[in-house]
Design an enzyme around this catalytic site. Structure first.
Site, short mmCIF file in Angstrom:
data_model
loop_
_atom_site.label_atom_id
_atom_site.label_comp_id
_atom_site.label_asym_id
_atom_site.label_seq_id
_atom_site.Cartn_x
_atom_site.Cartn_y
_atom_site.Cartn_z
CG ASN A 24 4.72 -26.68 15.57
OD1 ASN A 24 4.11 -25.76 16.12
ND2 ASN A 24 4.25 -27.32 14.51
CE LYS A 59 8.67 -20.62 3.86
NZ LYS A 59 8.84 -20.72 5.30
CE LYS A 100 4.14 -22.83 1.09
NZ LYS A 100 3.66 -23.53 2.27
#
Ligand code: CTP
Length: 397
Positions: free
Chosen positions: A209, A336, A340
């Site tokens: 990426n 997120k 997490k």
């Protein structure tokens, strides 16, 4: 610039590198500092005082007996009210005089009479640098609390190659600013991931990426400046690793995971900046795949989530994650963070962050959101370090 450094004396001694001090003076002024130049007599053989006067807007001083100073005490007057004296270039002779506590010209007298930190950037021929007398002097200066910036290795004015080259003006500015950063992470061990990962398709092709690694490398540097011991696990970036970090180069997500797992038990803080590929290619070819007229199908399998693996440990370190989003930035980032189990997540616009040197960030923690206005990545990294150090200290007072 977010430090309390406002006024500095720039000492210039006699060496060819003195021509670079003009550029250094310009960078210091550009960084918002008030710069007073003090030259030795020998420096005048290499560069003119008028150059520094024009750049800094202040007359340059060389002599102890300068009649422009009303009370005749230039050595006292000039060092009061400054936060640092930086001597660049510092010649072998100047360093020898400094190590002996001599006061035989304005600059050495100023250094002796100072009540602020003294930083020196040596510049000399490699044999002069390696001479036991210089080694002895540098050892003494270290004991005396003088900070050493460089020297670097490389091609020298005399045509030889070796240690003794002055650091470049940009490096000296960075080192000076770094020296003055608050040591908020002193004594702590920080493990970080940075850059992209690369998942091989065949011997020469892969999936990756556009992460440049710049944010992760800037954070590594900011953590080092704050006094932390830093291990940086980096995917392929082409960036120069921060000299004082232990840097481990990896390629794939699996390798990154293994490198993290091998070290995470020993650290206080884990910062996951890497843009880890979500998938890897099942059964990559050892050889280069030859093209033919058929459709080529790649089978992709999910990569492990390195950060989630770390937060799931029985005794995880203090974990910081990153969230690059192209829409609903704060909402997705907060989801997120919760998913997490992170005390802190750094959210940014995925399109803005890639390749750009200036970014806006939002920090999300249990107390809410904190916007970090657009700035270069090192400035943002220093702000993140300040914020995470506060959170860390609240949690482990
Ligand atoms: N991360 C990780 N290992 C992975 C994937 C991500 O450690 N395999 C870390 C990143 O370093 C970053 C954070 O997790 O700190 C990003 O979270 P993630 O949800 O994985 O981001 P994306 O892959 O962008 O997820 P999504 O596609 O759901 O937006």
């Amino acid at each position: 610039m977010e430090s309390h450094l406002k006024r500095v004396v720039l000492g210039v001694t006699g060496g060819v590198a003195a021509y670079k001090s003009a550029e250094l003076a310009r960078l210091l002024v550009k960084a918002g500092l008030d710069v007073q130049v003090v030259m030795t007599e020998a420096a005048g053989h290499f560069i003119g005082a008028a150059t520094f006067q024009a750049i800094t807007g202040h007359p340059v001083f060389t002599s102890l007996w300068d009649e422009r100073v009303d009370n005749g005490m230039a050595h006292i007057d000039l060092s009061r009210g400054v936060e640092a004296i930086l001597v660049a270039p510092a010649s072998a002779d100047f360093l020898a005089r400094l190590a002996q506590g001599r006061a035989d010209d304005l600059l050495t007298t100023l250094c002796l009479a100072r009540d602020c930190p003294l930083l020196v950037a040596p510049a000399m021929n490699r044999q002069m640098w390696e001479n036991p007398a210089t080694t002895r002097n540098m050892y003494q200066l270290g004991l005396d609390g003088v900070a050493l910036l460089g020297p670097d290795t490389g091609e020298q004015a005399c045509g030889e190659v070796g240690f003794g080259r002055m650091l470049e003006p940009e490096e000296l500015l960075d080192a000076l600013l770094a020296w003055f950063q608050p040591k908020r992470l002193r004594g702590l061990k920080v493990l970080m991931t940075a850059g992209p990962t690369y998942e091989a398709i065949d011997a020469v092709r892969g999936i990756t990426n556009r992460s440049s690694g710049k944010m992760g490398y800037a954070l590594a540097r900011a953590a080092l400046e704050a006094g932390a011991e830093v291990t940086l696990i980096s995917g392929p970036t082409g960036l120069k690793p921060p000299p004082d970090a232990e840097t481990i180069q990896v390629v794939s997500a699996q390798e990154m995971l293994e490198a993290v797992e091998a070290r995470v038990g020993e650290v206080d803080i884990f910062i996951a900046v890497a843009a880890v590929a979500d998938y890897y290619v099942l059964n990559p070819s050892d050889n280069k795949i030859k093209k033919d007229a058929h459709i080529l199908t790649l089978e992709l399998a999910p990569n492990p989530d390195i950060l989630a693996n770390v937060t799931a440990l029985p005794k995880p370190p203090f974990c910081v994650g990153f969230a690059a989003e192209s829409e609903n930035l704060e909402e997705y980032a907060e989801l997120k963070r919760k998913r997490k189990h992170l005390p802190l997540i750094v959210a940014n616009d995925a399109r803005e962050a890639i390749g750009s040197d200036r970014v806006q960030l939002v920090l999300m923690d249990d107390q809410g959101r904190h916007v970090l206005d657009t700035a270069d990545k090192l400035t943002q990294a220093r702000r993140i370090v300040a914020h995470l150090a506060d959170l860390y200290n609240q949690r482990y007072p």
